[in-house]
Design a protein around this motif. Structure first.
Motif, PDB file in Angstrom:
ATOM      1  N   HIS A 229       0.800  -1.223   0.000  1.00  0.00           N
ATOM      2  CA  HIS A 229       0.000   0.000   0.000  1.00  0.00           C
ATOM      3  C   HIS A 229       0.833   1.274   0.000  1.00  0.00           C
ATOM      4  O   HIS A 229       0.441   2.271  -0.596  1.00  0.00           O
ATOM      5  CB  HIS A 229      -0.935   0.008   1.215  1.00  0.00           C
ATOM      6  CG  HIS A 229      -1.701  -1.251   1.353  1.00  0.00           C
ATOM      7  ND1 HIS A 229      -1.353  -2.231   2.260  1.00  0.00           N
ATOM      8  CD2 HIS A 229      -2.771  -1.732   0.678  1.00  0.00           C
ATOM      9  CE1 HIS A 229      -2.193  -3.245   2.144  1.00  0.00           C
ATOM     10  NE2 HIS A 229      -3.060  -2.973   1.194  1.00  0.00           N
ATOM     11  N   TYR A 230       1.956   1.252   0.687  1.00  0.00           N
ATOM     12  CA  TYR A 230       2.839   2.424   0.808  1.00  0.00           C
ATOM     13  C   TYR A 230       4.271   1.974   0.539  1.00  0.00           C
ATOM     14  O   TYR A 230       4.859   1.256   1.353  1.00  0.00           O
ATOM     15  CB  TYR A 230       2.723   3.046   2.209  1.00  0.00           C
ATOM     16  CG  TYR A 230       1.332   3.588   2.475  1.00  0.00           C
ATOM     17  CD1 TYR A 230       0.965   4.849   2.025  1.00  0.00           C
ATOM     18  CD2 TYR A 230       0.387   2.814   3.149  1.00  0.00           C
ATOM     19  CE1 TYR A 230      -0.320   5.339   2.245  1.00  0.00           C
ATOM     20  CE2 TYR A 230      -0.902   3.303   3.372  1.00  0.00           C
ATOM     21  CZ  TYR A 230      -1.248   4.563   2.915  1.00  0.00           C
ATOM     22  OH  TYR A 230      -2.515   5.031   3.131  1.00  0.00           O
TER      23      TYR A 230
ATOM     24  N   SER B 170      -4.066  -0.545   6.398  1.00  0.00           N
ATOM     25  CA  SER B 170      -4.616  -1.511   5.440  1.00  0.00           C
ATOM     26  C   SER B 170      -4.028  -2.906   5.647  1.00  0.00           C
ATOM     27  O   SER B 170      -4.752  -3.901   5.560  1.00  0.00           O
ATOM     28  CB  SER B 170      -4.374  -1.046   4.006  1.00  0.00           C
ATOM     29  OG  SER B 170      -5.073   0.148   3.754  1.00  0.00           O
TER      30      SER B 170
END
Length: 109
Positions: A21-22, A44
């Protein structure tokens, strides 16, 4: 995955705690979730693989170590993290300043 001797759970994690996600250069922290006492790179990842009862860190516990620098392994207290101006106090590696937009997902505000 073990990162600097700490178990970090999540999706597609690299050696500095970046996840699915990042994953920019400055996405290099993991946050120990208050509810399950486990490090995850992001909310998440915790939703996908964590406990079923997410809870944020209460202000009274901000002195506890809850943020892991993916570059050097230094553990920051919540207070240290919230006042570090987006860089590790130990190794000076940059953290993503955009994370402050999500602090309500991790810490009582």
């Amino acid at each position: 995955m073990l990162i600097h001797g700490h178990l970090v759970k999540g999706n597609d994690i690299d050696k500095e705690t970046r996840c699915l996600h990042y994953h920019t250069e400055i996405d290099r922290i993991a946050i120990k979730f208050y509810c399950c006492d486990t490090y995850f790179p992001c909310f998440s990842c915790h939703e996908a693989e964590g406990c079923d009862t997410p809870q944020v860190w209460p202000v009274a516990q901000f002195h506890k170590k809850a943020v892991l620098c993916g570059s050097c392994g230094y553990e920051l207290s919540v207070n240290e993290y919230l006042s570090c101006e987006s860089s590790c106090p130990s190794c000076k590696s940059a953290f993503n300043p955009g994370c402050s937009l999500h602090k309500h997902l991790y810490f009582e505000v």
